[in-house]
Design an enzyme around this catalytic site. Structure first.
Site, PDB file in Angstrom:
ATOM      1  N   LYS A  29       0.819  -1.212   0.000  1.00  9.02           N
ATOM      2  CA  LYS A  29       0.000   0.000   0.000  1.00  9.02           C
ATOM      3  C   LYS A  29       0.858   1.269   0.000  1.00  9.02           C
ATOM      4  O   LYS A  29       0.498   2.262  -0.642  1.00  9.02           O
ATOM      5  CB  LYS A  29      -0.957   0.002   1.183  1.00  9.02           C
ATOM      6  N   THR A  30       1.987   1.249   0.719  1.00  7.04           N
ATOM      7  CA  THR A  30       2.848   2.441   0.739  1.00  7.04           C
ATOM      8  C   THR A  30       3.398   2.717  -0.653  1.00  7.04           C
ATOM      9  O   THR A  30       3.506   3.871  -1.082  1.00  7.04           O
ATOM     10  CB  THR A  30       4.004   2.249   1.739  1.00  7.04           C
ATOM     11  N   ASP A 216      -3.677   7.127   5.089  1.00  6.20           N
ATOM     12  CA  ASP A 216      -3.233   5.745   5.299  1.00  6.20           C
ATOM     13  C   ASP A 216      -3.871   5.189   6.575  1.00  6.20           C
ATOM     14  O   ASP A 216      -4.257   5.944   7.474  1.00  6.20           O
ATOM     15  CB  ASP A 216      -1.707   5.724   5.414  1.00  6.20           C
ATOM     16  N   GLU A 217      -3.979   3.864   6.665  1.00  6.45           N
ATOM     17  CA  GLU A 217      -4.504   3.171   7.857  1.00  6.45           C
ATOM     18  C   GLU A 217      -5.867   3.733   8.268  1.00  6.45           C
ATOM     19  O   GLU A 217      -6.126   4.006   9.438  1.00  6.45           O
ATOM     20  CB  GLU A 217      -3.513   3.287   9.035  1.00  6.45           C
ATOM     21  N   GLN A 247      -7.531  -5.371   9.814  1.00  7.22           N
ATOM     22  CA  GLN A 247      -6.455  -4.958  10.713  1.00  7.22           C
ATOM     23  C   GLN A 247      -6.889  -3.818  11.637  1.00  7.22           C
ATOM     24  O   GLN A 247      -6.051  -3.082  12.159  1.00  7.22           O
ATOM     25  CB  GLN A 247      -5.225  -4.544   9.913  1.00  7.22           C
ATOM     26  N   ARG A 601       2.624 -10.697  10.497  1.00  6.87           N
ATOM     27  CA  ARG A 601       3.923 -10.050  10.737  1.00  6.87           C
ATOM     28  C   ARG A 601       5.064 -10.959  10.265  1.00  6.87           C
ATOM     29  O   ARG A 601       6.178 -10.491  10.036  1.00  6.87           O
ATOM     30  CB  ARG A 601       4.143  -9.739  12.225  1.00  6.87           C
TER      31      ARG A 601
END
Length: 753
Positions: A29-30, A216-217, A247, A601
């Site tokens: 996504k970044t 973002d997020e 998430q 993770r």
């Protein structure tokens, strides 16, 4: 655009109107956000000045800024990349005078808030046992997140005595913040939304500036953040939000998952793009993550996939105790380091609660293994660091009564609490700050011999202010403070290891100040204090350190590691007992999302573990294996039977029993056991906690059952070992502790729960 997959490419090119990028863990996504910014500048000829990108951490903002600078040849520095709080601070530094604050306001941390709440309770004659400071802080924070003012809260509380009392504290708390020219973290957002609400001309200016907005997020946003974004984007509606409802794990901080779930209702013309290809984890890890999260209801349907190989299976191990769990986890780290030459920073140990770190820390110290705990005490929360920052605050903002109270007698200069209280009363009567009252301390009745000492303190503050006015650097100011106050000399004179550690922390603070000055075009004291206030603990993680990392699952979000140990996988620990008992239908869903975050993770290896017996809050607990482990597909998880000391011991004893009675044609049988697709033979393996039988004697209880003894009373069976014709049973009794006995003599009766 080279290297972008089809969905990423679509996300980059969809620049106009509302866009929801549903970005699964590790889906790049970044990369999409940074390329989208570059595309706007290079292909759509958008002025970089008109682009705003909002992230949740300073680390993420820095990473995005670096990537944009690398891609865009010219103008990238004009793109505004920041966290929510940093964005609001910059706006308020310019316009907060419209809300009757000075622009050099102080930002209070949680310790400052707690002290201020304590003072409010004292003034209002309210019992802190009935109204604890932390509870008050939480209630006020929730009110601000809902954009509810003290007056509105008071109206909501009508007829509810406890809420009416909280409303009084909320009023007093906000009054004192204003008096101190201070804001807490929630105020940074609240006051910005308030500013835009009552000054539409200021909002219009920022709407014109930020014609393209990216967040973002987005799943972690709360209501006040939602309102802020809605205000800024309402004119041009070029809003791109990136997030993953799977998430969303910060409900306890006020995050509202419905901001992302209802995005299309708020923006009916929105384009939805799903990023499902994962570039981080192996196939088996993703299958495990998908298997767990698919049990949640009300989520946006998506499934992570990868072009990478399946890799190693997920390993689950059940241990007898939490100490054995820690030992075996560390043994695996040492085994990989010994056989494969792995660095320590390859490994991360993740757990549900901070308290779980203690046993792992003890074992790591014993084995001389370097480690770091993320989420421990923040550097800026240490006493000596807070003391020096309070001196800097006093120089910068004389209205900050909290900072003045903290340092007026640090180091000790003979100014007692009684004298300070008298000066505070004088300040309150004449509606001035504490420091202003100190400057005219000779007029304060009852201070007596402390007058000269208070004047000595105010002379120091003026000396430091004059230094800045005369052009001293911030580093020079800091050196003068620790020298002229005697703070450094006091630590030198103490001569202890603890004092030496504090001196090292003060040197580290000086390093921070020097770094700020070197990296800032126009450094000033307000800017330094603002940067310090906005630092998040996880941002300070030093990636180059070769240390095993320990952290909670919440702290791990956004990070990745080659090898992850997800420990404490037991019901009532993870998921938490509070979630299991909650009336909130989404409580377990949030815990499951947290598990999904933990699993994703891991890049290459994932080890899950549980302990049959764990000490929690001073009590030994026996909990079932976490339901989340059972939700992992059987074809990707392997039960490590040798991982449990208890299982090994029982198998050894069973083998001995077989050998001793083989000549008599006796047989030992056990119920077949299957876990995670790995079956145990009924003749070669006795699963932990399962009933098993030996010829000539049968028992109707198993490990974990509650039993009754005629003399010792109630207890829990903690071990059951075959010894041929009899069983050796170990019971932890409520009244007499642990007893070991033969089943034939004990005559234990199973207690039906």
């Amino acid at each position: 655009m080279a290297g972008l997959n089809d969905k990423q490419f679509e996300g980059v090119q969809q620049t106009e109107g509302p866009v929801l990028l549903l970005a699964g863990a590790g889906s790049g996504k970044t990369r999409v956000l940074t390329h989208r910014i570059a595309y706007l500048i290079e292909k759509k000829n958008v002025n970089p000045y008109n682009i705003l990108a909002i992230t949740f951490t300073n680390k993420a903002a820095e990473e995005m800024r670096e990537r944009v600078d690398h891609i865009v040849s010219f103008g990238a520095q004009s793109v505004w990349v920041s966290t929510f709080h940093s964005l609001c601070v910059r706006i308020l530094r310019r316009y907060i005078k419209e809300l009757d604050y000075d622009t050099n306001f102080t930002i209070y941390d949680s310790d400052d808030q707690k002290t201020l709440i304590k003072n409010c309770l004292k003034k209002l004659n309210m019992d802190p046992k009935q109204y604890p400071e932390r509870m008050m802080m939480s209630e006020i924070s929730k009110a601000k997140e809902r954009f509810v003012s003290p007056d509105e809260y008071d109206r909501e509380a009508s007829g509810q005595y406890r809420k009416m009392q909280i409303a009084k504290v909320y009023h007093e708390y906000q009054s004192r913040l204003r008096q101190n020219n201070a804001l807490d973290f929630d105020d940074l957002l609240y006051k910005t939304v308030e500013l835009f609400q009552f000054h539409p001309e200021i909002l219009d200016g920022y709407q014109e500036r930020f014609r393209y907005i990216m967040v973002d997020e987005y799943q972690d946003t709360n209501h006040i953040q939602f309102l802020l974004i809605k205000q800024l984007a309402s004119k041009y509606r070029n809003l791109c939000v990136v997030g993953d409802d799977d998430q969303s794990i910060y409900k306890f901080r006020g995050a509202n998952i419905y901001n992302i779930l209802n995005f299309e209702q708020e923006y009916p013309e929105a384009k939805v793009i799903k990023l499902e290809q994962n570039y981080r984890s192996s196939g088996n890890i993703l299958k495990a993550a998908n298997g767990v999260i698919s049990n949640n209801e009300g989520r946006k349907e998506k499934a992570l996939w990868t072009a990478a190989p399946d890799g190693d299976p997920i390993i689950f191990s059940l241990y007898d105790t939490d100490y054995m769990e820690a030992d075996e986890v560390i043994n695996e780290i040492m085994r990989q380091r010994r056989t494969e030459g792995c660095d320590y920073n390859r490994f991360a140990i993740l757990y549900r609660t901070n308290a779980q770190s203690r046993i792992f820390e003890e074992r790591l110290v014993l084995r001389n293994i370097p480690y770091r705990v993320i989420g421990g005490q923040n550097f800026y929360g240490r006493k000596e660091v807070k003391d020096l920052i309070s001196y800097l605050k006093a120089v910068d903002n004389g209205r900050d009564d909290m900072a003045i109270r903290r340092i007026v007698n640090v180091p000790k200069r003979g100014i007692g609490v009684a004298s300070v209280d008298k000066i505070q009363d004088y300040a309150d009567n004449f509606e001035m700050s504490l420091l202003e009252a100190m400057f005219e301390v000779s007029n304060v009745p009852g201070v007596g011999r402390a007058v000269a000492k208070v004047e000595g303190f105010t002379d120091l503050i003026m000396e430091f202010r004059n230094m800045l006015r005369d052009g001293a650097t911030l580093t020079e100011l800091y050196d003068a403070i620790i020298e002229r106050t005697g703070y450094w000399d006091e630590l030198v004179a103490e001569g202890t290891d603890e004092a030496e550690g504090r001196m090292e922390n003060l040197n580290a603070l000086k390093d921070k100040i020097a770094t700020y000055e070197d990296g800032c075009e126009y450094p000033d004291l307000s800017g330094l204090l603002e940067e310090i206030a906005l630092v998040a603990d996880v941002d300070s993680m030093i990636e180059s350190e070769d240390k095993v990392l320990l952290m909670t699952l919440h702290s791990a979000k956004g990070l990745e590691f080659p090898c992850v140990f997800l420990v404490g996988m037991e019901d009532r620990l993870f998921p938490s007992g509070m979630a299991m008992d909650s009336d909130d239908p989404d409580a377990l869903g949030e815990e499951r999302r947290l598990c999904y975050v933990g699993i994703t993770r891991a890049k290459e290896q994932l080890f899950l573990s549980a302990a049959r017996q764990r000490m929690m809050r001073g009590t030994t607990n026996y909990n079932a294996v976490s339901r989340f482990v059972k939700e992992i597909p059987e074809d990707v998880i392997k039960m490590n039977g040798n991982g449990s000391y208890a299982i090994r011991k029982q198998n050894e004893m069973l083998q001995q029993a077989r050998s001793s009675i083989a000549s008599k044609s006796a047989s030992v049988t056990a119920k077949p056991y299957s876990y995670g697709g790995v079956s145990t033979s009924s003749k070669t393996n006795v699963p932990f906690g399962k009933e098993f039988k030996v010829e000539r004697l049968e028992v109707d209880y198993a490990v974990g059952d509650t039993v009754l003894h005629v003399k010792f009373g109630k207890g829990v069976v903690t071990a059951l070992v075959s010894g041929g014709k009899d069983y050796e049973v170990t019971v932890d009794f409520e009244n007499v502790g642990t007893k070991r006995m033969f089943a034939s003599f004990a005559k234990l009766k199973k207690v039906e729960e």
